[in-house]
Design a protein around this motif. Structure first.
Motif, PDB file in Angstrom:
ATOM      1  N   PHE A  38       0.828  -1.200   0.000  1.00 32.97           N
ATOM      2  CA  PHE A  38       0.000   0.000   0.000  1.00 32.97           C
ATOM      3  C   PHE A  38       0.872   1.264   0.000  1.00 32.97           C
ATOM      4  CE2 PHE A  38      -1.791   3.592   2.235  1.00 32.97           C
ATOM      5  CZ  PHE A  38      -2.893   3.858   1.431  1.00 32.97           C
ATOM      6  N   GLU A  39       1.853   1.307   0.894  1.00 32.46           N
ATOM      7  CA  GLU A  39       2.696   2.498   0.999  1.00 32.46           C
ATOM      8  C   GLU A  39       3.435   2.768  -0.311  1.00 32.46           C
ATOM      9  OE1 GLU A  39       5.765   4.657   4.091  1.00 32.46           O
ATOM     10  OE2 GLU A  39       5.246   2.560   4.409  1.00 32.46           O
ATOM     11  N   LYS A  40       3.943   1.736  -0.937  1.00 35.06           N
ATOM     12  CA  LYS A  40       4.635   1.902  -2.222  1.00 35.06           C
ATOM     13  C   LYS A  40       3.682   2.443  -3.289  1.00 35.06           C
ATOM     14  CE  LYS A  40       8.194  -1.574  -1.536  1.00 35.06           C
ATOM     15  NZ  LYS A  40       8.637  -2.935  -1.827  1.00 35.06           N
ATOM     16  N   ALA A  41       2.457   1.943  -3.319  1.00 35.92           N
ATOM     17  CA  ALA A  41       1.478   2.403  -4.308  1.00 35.92           C
ATOM     18  C   ALA A  41       1.112   3.872  -4.059  1.00 35.92           C
ATOM     19  CB  ALA A  41       0.227   1.527  -4.266  1.00 35.92           C
ATOM     20  N   LEU A  42       0.923   4.238  -2.790  1.00 35.89           N
ATOM     21  CA  LEU A  42       0.586   5.624  -2.467  1.00 35.89           C
ATOM     22  C   LEU A  42       1.733   6.557  -2.854  1.00 35.89           C
ATOM     23  CD1 LEU A  42      -1.303   7.735  -1.264  1.00 35.89           C
ATOM     24  CD2 LEU A  42      -0.375   7.171   1.004  1.00 35.89           C
ATOM     25  N   VAL A  43       2.948   6.194  -2.517  1.00 37.14           N
ATOM     26  CA  VAL A  43       4.116   7.005  -2.888  1.00 37.14           C
ATOM     27  C   VAL A  43       4.198   7.127  -4.407  1.00 37.14           C
ATOM     28  CG1 VAL A  43       6.648   7.031  -2.919  1.00 37.14           C
ATOM     29  CG2 VAL A  43       5.421   6.599  -0.775  1.00 37.14           C
ATOM     30  N   SER A  44       3.947   6.041  -5.110  1.00 38.38           N
ATOM     31  CA  SER A  44       3.978   6.059  -6.576  1.00 38.38           C
ATOM     32  C   SER A  44       2.969   7.069  -7.134  1.00 38.38           C
ATOM     33  CB  SER A  44       3.677   4.653  -7.108  1.00 38.38           C
ATOM     34  OG  SER A  44       3.453   4.675  -8.490  1.00 38.38           O
ATOM     35  N   LEU A  45       1.759   7.071  -6.594  1.00 40.77           N
ATOM     36  CA  LEU A  45       0.743   8.026  -7.059  1.00 40.77           C
ATOM     37  C   LEU A  45       1.146   9.460  -6.730  1.00 40.77           C
ATOM     38  CD1 LEU A  45      -2.629   6.230  -6.209  1.00 40.77           C
ATOM     39  CD2 LEU A  45      -1.478   6.417  -8.429  1.00 40.77           C
ATOM     40  N   LEU A  46       1.694   9.680  -5.546  1.00 35.05           N
ATOM     41  CA  LEU A  46       2.124  11.031  -5.162  1.00 35.05           C
ATOM     42  C   LEU A  46       3.282  11.503  -6.035  1.00 35.05           C
ATOM     43  CD1 LEU A  46       1.827  10.621  -1.314  1.00 35.05           C
ATOM     44  CD2 LEU A  46       0.494  12.211  -2.711  1.00 35.05           C
ATOM     45  N   GLU A  47       4.217  10.619  -6.314  1.00 36.14           N
ATOM     46  CA  GLU A  47       5.347  10.974  -7.182  1.00 36.14           C
ATOM     47  C   GLU A  47       4.874  11.279  -8.603  1.00 36.14           C
ATOM     48  OE1 GLU A  47       8.580  11.536  -6.678  1.00 36.14           O
ATOM     49  OE2 GLU A  47       8.445  11.171  -4.524  1.00 36.14           O
ATOM     50  N   ARG A  48       3.955  10.480  -9.089  1.00 39.59           N
ATOM     51  CA  ARG A  48       3.417  10.700 -10.434  1.00 39.59           C
ATOM     52  C   ARG A  48       2.719  12.057 -10.514  1.00 39.59           C
ATOM     53  NH1 ARG A  48      -0.607   6.296 -12.335  1.00 39.59           N
ATOM     54  NH2 ARG A  48       0.983   5.060 -11.306  1.00 39.59           N
ATOM     55  N   GLN A  49       1.941  12.368  -9.470  1.00 37.73           N
ATOM     56  CA  GLN A  49       1.246  13.665  -9.434  1.00 37.73           C
ATOM     57  C   GLN A  49       2.267  14.801  -9.424  1.00 37.73           C
ATOM     58  OE1 GLN A  49      -1.939  13.766  -9.716  1.00 37.73           O
ATOM     59  NE2 GLN A  49      -2.386  15.901  -9.340  1.00 37.73           N
ATOM     60  N   LYS A  50       3.339  14.636  -8.675  1.00 36.11           N
ATOM     61  CA  LYS A  50       4.386  15.647  -8.583  1.00 36.11           C
ATOM     62  C   LYS A  50       5.049  15.860  -9.947  1.00 36.11           C
ATOM     63  CE  LYS A  50       8.383  16.120  -5.548  1.00 36.11           C
ATOM     64  NZ  LYS A  50       9.036  15.453  -4.436  1.00 36.11           N
ATOM     65  N   LEU A  51       5.339  14.758 -10.647  1.00 35.54           N
ATOM     66  CA  LEU A  51       5.966  14.831 -11.960  1.00 35.54           C
ATOM     67  C   LEU A  51       5.060  15.498 -13.000  1.00 35.54           C
ATOM     68  CD1 LEU A  51       7.702  11.358 -12.243  1.00 35.54           C
ATOM     69  CD2 LEU A  51       8.812  13.585 -12.024  1.00 35.54           C
ATOM     70  N   GLU A  52       3.769  15.313 -12.832  1.00 34.43           N
ATOM     71  CA  GLU A  52       2.818  15.883 -13.773  1.00 34.43           C
ATOM     72  C   GLU A  52       2.492  17.339 -13.450  1.00 34.43           C
ATOM     73  OE1 GLU A  52      -0.439  13.128 -13.870  1.00 34.43           O
ATOM     74  OE2 GLU A  52       0.773  11.577 -14.813  1.00 34.43           O
ATOM     75  N   GLY A  53       3.208  17.892 -12.488  1.00 34.29           N
ATOM     76  CA  GLY A  53       3.035  19.304 -12.177  1.00 34.29           C
ATOM     77  C   GLY A  53       1.983  19.631 -11.154  1.00 34.29           C
ATOM     78  N   GLY A  54       1.414  18.591 -10.501  1.00 35.12           N
ATOM     79  CA  GLY A  54       0.428  18.839  -9.478  1.00 35.12           C
ATOM     80  C   GLY A  54       1.074  19.308  -8.204  1.00 35.12           C
ATOM     81  N   PRO A  55       0.302  19.837  -7.281  1.00 36.34           N
ATOM     82  CA  PRO A  55       0.847  20.256  -5.995  1.00 36.34           C
ATOM     83  C   PRO A  55       1.369  19.060  -5.219  1.00 36.34           C
ATOM     84  CG  PRO A  55      -1.517  20.802  -6.177  1.00 36.34           C
ATOM     85  CD  PRO A  55      -1.119  20.059  -7.408  1.00 36.34           C
ATOM     86  N   GLY A  56       2.285  19.331  -4.311  1.00 39.14           N
ATOM     87  CA  GLY A  56       2.736  18.269  -3.430  1.00 39.14           C
ATOM     88  C   GLY A  56       4.119  17.827  -3.656  1.00 39.14           C
TER      89      GLY A  56
END
Length: 151
Positions: free
Chosen positions: A133-151
């Motif tokens: 779960f933690e790896k999947a959540l980090v993956s989504l947060l990193e992807r959002q960050k790369l796509e220019g989203g906040p965070g």
């Protein structure tokens, strides 16, 4: 962006909060009146105990760039429909490619149970589930960050 959590029976709330703090992402936990929650970080919204009240509140708060944590396939499907990223407590990331199959399997299981049959028992939660779960959540947060989203 925020992380919205269907928090009534969510076993990974601590992991969500710890990870969200690290990424400086707000968390909103939604619970019904039969639960209490205070973690010092999340915004907690309490709704009445009516059927699906947590689900409805979560979907109404949801924005396109949000991440949703739920084990409810219906909520997952609605979240995907609104453009959110959605995962369950075991790290399964719901996608347009897997949600139809999951909804169909849920439907078949409900039919079997209504007819008096039994379905497979739910497996006991393990530490490995938390890690995935933690790896999947980090993956989504990193992807959002790369796509220019906040965070």
């Amino acid at each position: 962006m925020q992380i919205l959590v269907d928090a009534d029976a969510c076993p990974v709330k601590d992991i969500i909060v710890r990870t969200a703090k690290k990424y400086k992402v707000p968390v909103t936990m939604i619970i019904d009146t039969s639960h209490e929650l205070s973690d010092g970080y999340s915004t907690v919204i309490t709704v009445d105990k009516a059927r699906d009240s947590v689900d409805i509140k979560l979907i109404n708060l949801l924005k396109r760039e949000d991440i949703v944590v739920t084990q409810d396939y219906g909520v997952a499907a609605m979240g995907l429909g609104k453009g959110a990223r959605v995962l369950n407590q075991n790290g399964l990331i719901y996608t347009d490619d897997n949600i139809d199959r999951l909804l169909f399997e849920r439907h078949l299981g409900q039919k079997v149970r209504r007819a008096g049959g039994r379905t497979r028992p739910i497996k006991k939660r393990t530490g490995e589930n938390d890690e995935v779960f933690e790896k999947a959540l980090v993956s989504l947060l990193e992807r959002q960050k790369l796509e220019g989203g906040p965070g």
